[in-house]
Design an enzyme around this catalytic site. Sequence first.
Site, PDB file in Angstrom:
ATOM      1  N   HIS A   1       0.788  -1.233   0.000  1.00 23.19           N
ATOM      2  CA  HIS A   1       0.000   0.000   0.000  1.00 23.19           C
ATOM      3  C   HIS A   1       0.820   1.284   0.000  1.00 23.19           C
ATOM      4  O   HIS A   1       0.293   2.355  -0.365  1.00 23.19           O
ATOM      5  CB  HIS A   1      -0.925   0.003   1.227  1.00 23.19           C
TER       6      HIS A   1
ATOM      7  N   TYR B   1     -14.311   5.938   9.172  1.00 24.42           N
ATOM      8  CA  TYR B   1     -13.361   6.397   8.160  1.00 24.42           C
ATOM      9  C   TYR B   1     -13.869   5.982   6.784  1.00 24.42           C
ATOM     10  O   TYR B   1     -14.151   4.812   6.547  1.00 24.42           O
ATOM     11  CB  TYR B   1     -11.999   5.757   8.423  1.00 24.42           C
TER      12      TYR B   1
ATOM     13  N   THR C   1      -5.003  10.597  -0.696  1.00 29.87           N
ATOM     14  CA  THR C   1      -6.338  10.385  -0.110  1.00 29.87           C
ATOM     15  C   THR C   1      -6.631  11.423   0.967  1.00 29.87           C
ATOM     16  O   THR C   1      -5.744  12.109   1.459  1.00 29.87           O
ATOM     17  CB  THR C   1      -6.451   8.982   0.509  1.00 29.87           C
TER      18      THR C   1
END
Length: 779
Positions: free
Chosen positions: A478, A594, A607
């Site tokens: 990630h 979230y 993001t």
Amino acid sequence: MAEAHQAVGFQFTVRPDGVDVKLSQEVIKNIYLSGVTAWEKRAIQFKNGILTGVYPASPSSWLIVVITMMSSLYICIDPSLGMIDTIKDNLPHSFYVFYWTYRSVLSAILFATGLWLFLIYLLRYTLKALLSYHGWIFESHGKMSTSTKVWLSLVKMFSGRRPLLYSFQASLPRLPVPSVDDTIHRYLESVRPLLDSEQYNQMEILATDFKNSKAAQLQRYLILKSWWGTNYVSDWWEEYIYLRGRSPIMVNSNFYIMDLLYLTPTHRQAARAGNVVHAMLKYRRKLERGELAPLRALGTVPMCSTQMERIFNTTRIPGIETGKKNCSDTVQHLTDRKHLVVYHKGRFFQVWLYTGGRHLLPSELETQFQRILNDTSEPQLAELKLAALTAGNRVPWARARVKYFSQGGNKVSLDAIESAAFFLTLDDEPQGYDPANTKSLDSYAKSLLHGKCYDRWFDKSFTLISYPNGKMGVNAEHSWADAPIVGHMWEYVLATDCFHLGYTEEGHCKGDVNKGLPHPTRLQWQIPKECQDVIETSYLSAKQIADDVDFHGYLFTEFGKGLIKKCRSSPDAFIQLALQLAQFRDQGVFCLTYESSMTRMFRDGRTETVRSCTSEAVAFVRAMEDAGATRLALFRKAADKHQHMYRLAMTGSGIDRHLFCLYIVSKYLGVDSPFLKKVLSEPWKLSTSQTPQQQLNLVDINKFPKYVGAGGGFGPVADDGYGVSYIIVGENLITFHISSKFSSPDTVRARRAMHRFMCIPFMLTLFLSIMNKGNKLTD
């Protein structure tokens, strides 16, 4: 071995009468073709680099400006207002008659070039100013104001024609730094429904104290960083959220993406892997040359493409503490690597992806992968679980890498893995969606996310996973990029695999079979006993994490975004409110939620967080528990609030990234802030994300409804919470990927919680009935 096979192409013998040299024509041909391909690649990259560098103008426009300037001089008109004469007078003197004869021409060309460059920068900054306007995103869906229509026309006019992947990068605006007052106000508003009056008053006192004392100093440094860097968030986000983490990245960070949901193009494992790998190589070639079209919202507003640079040949390297330096991993990105590393039944194989200056054809890749599948050799000592090092804690892996893999054959083999285009696992257990097996998606998800804890190289940018029944999937690291980047690549690969490459009637890759290729090469390892202990410890640690994670996948086919939009609601807000109701019915309380949104309308954007549990959402959920309550009006209000927050996050006015960066500045300056500490320590018990599909429009799913993917998911962020990934597929399908932990008493050993989340379809249907009733009559 491949090296030995190629070595016979060149031989020489020393004789009394001289040296007898023998050259293989095939090898010479391959060398020649490789050189030609390399130079062609450099030429294309150079050409595309120029096209990107002068965008939104074009190189031909320079010639037009020069010709126009020369023509004006010919008819005795000086549009430069004397600047050409000034340039001519200031040119260095020369003794060459040729130079003096044509100095007027040279001066005109220099002025025209300067004017051309000025116009390029003018166009670029005009486009940047236009792209800094985000009023369009706050308008109601389907309604566009006149000012937005004019703005959109101007963006199209200044965007040029046929942009390449990185053409818009220099024109993208910088991510703005919100004001401290706005951020704190939105933060307090977001936590109001989660705190009682005493807790909220305490938080308000902390926030006011921070705003009046330390905030201005920290904000000044942050604004300075936003002026100096291209993005004030992204580098710190990558380092502190991802690379400085010392816990395992398997489950905790990595995510997965599934294959086509309903179809399997071929059930031959080697053939499917051959087509998919070839499609990835085609994508990589377009990516390296910058030939992919940039993604654009509304078909016009460009998204940042920076993250795409590191899709291939990228590995996360574990970091180790040195003195007082903080321990941090690094992201290693290489270029022009021409091999792949394949894992099968505990063995590592190196496969070359090029021959004769070209990619291996799908049929050739199928041959290579089938050779690996047919190989019956046993793993070397400790080779079977070697990849578990990447699944365990980062510090033991970092130390083992330095001690046992920094020299000799182990270093050569590790370098082969870390420099490979990507990592491929030929799995030996079939997976995929089976309508007759309600747990098939659960098993498929766990296989992709962690497998056996030693059969994926979790540090690679992504591991491609191939199953015996022809199904595929991806496990992605990630830190280097977010899920949509891998998703775009995967969409291209699946479309190319099914609609461009195809298979024979027997399920093999199309094309002739080339059995003359050198066989895949086994990587060699010498693992000492001490390293074997580290591998086993990492494996046991990773297995404990994997065994604790529970997944539930669900396909909701009652209706999709088509019907939701007819009810005048945002599909994303619709599902988020359903999740709030599911969470409340499961836990009896509300929690910090979230939802990930993107900021790629800005340079180097990644993001931002949307805090979905709003006061409006809470009011609606409570109304759903009260049979006599007015529901539709509350739903509309909650959905509108969610949409507004999502838009704020996308346009750089979010809450959490700003507070995160203020906290990082405070740590650098040694400033203690109880408010920021409190904010950054709050757990996200409900972590959600939507990964959009069909962004590239390569497949018409209305014409081919079976060619849809199942999306992907991730592990729970909090030990006592849920991770929920949902994918809106076409008009009539929503897929849910839900994760939690067996060990958490708050989720009641997860399995019961998963069944409680099964009420999502029920709630969606309930929402629909409420809205239909409200549309027809009254609340």
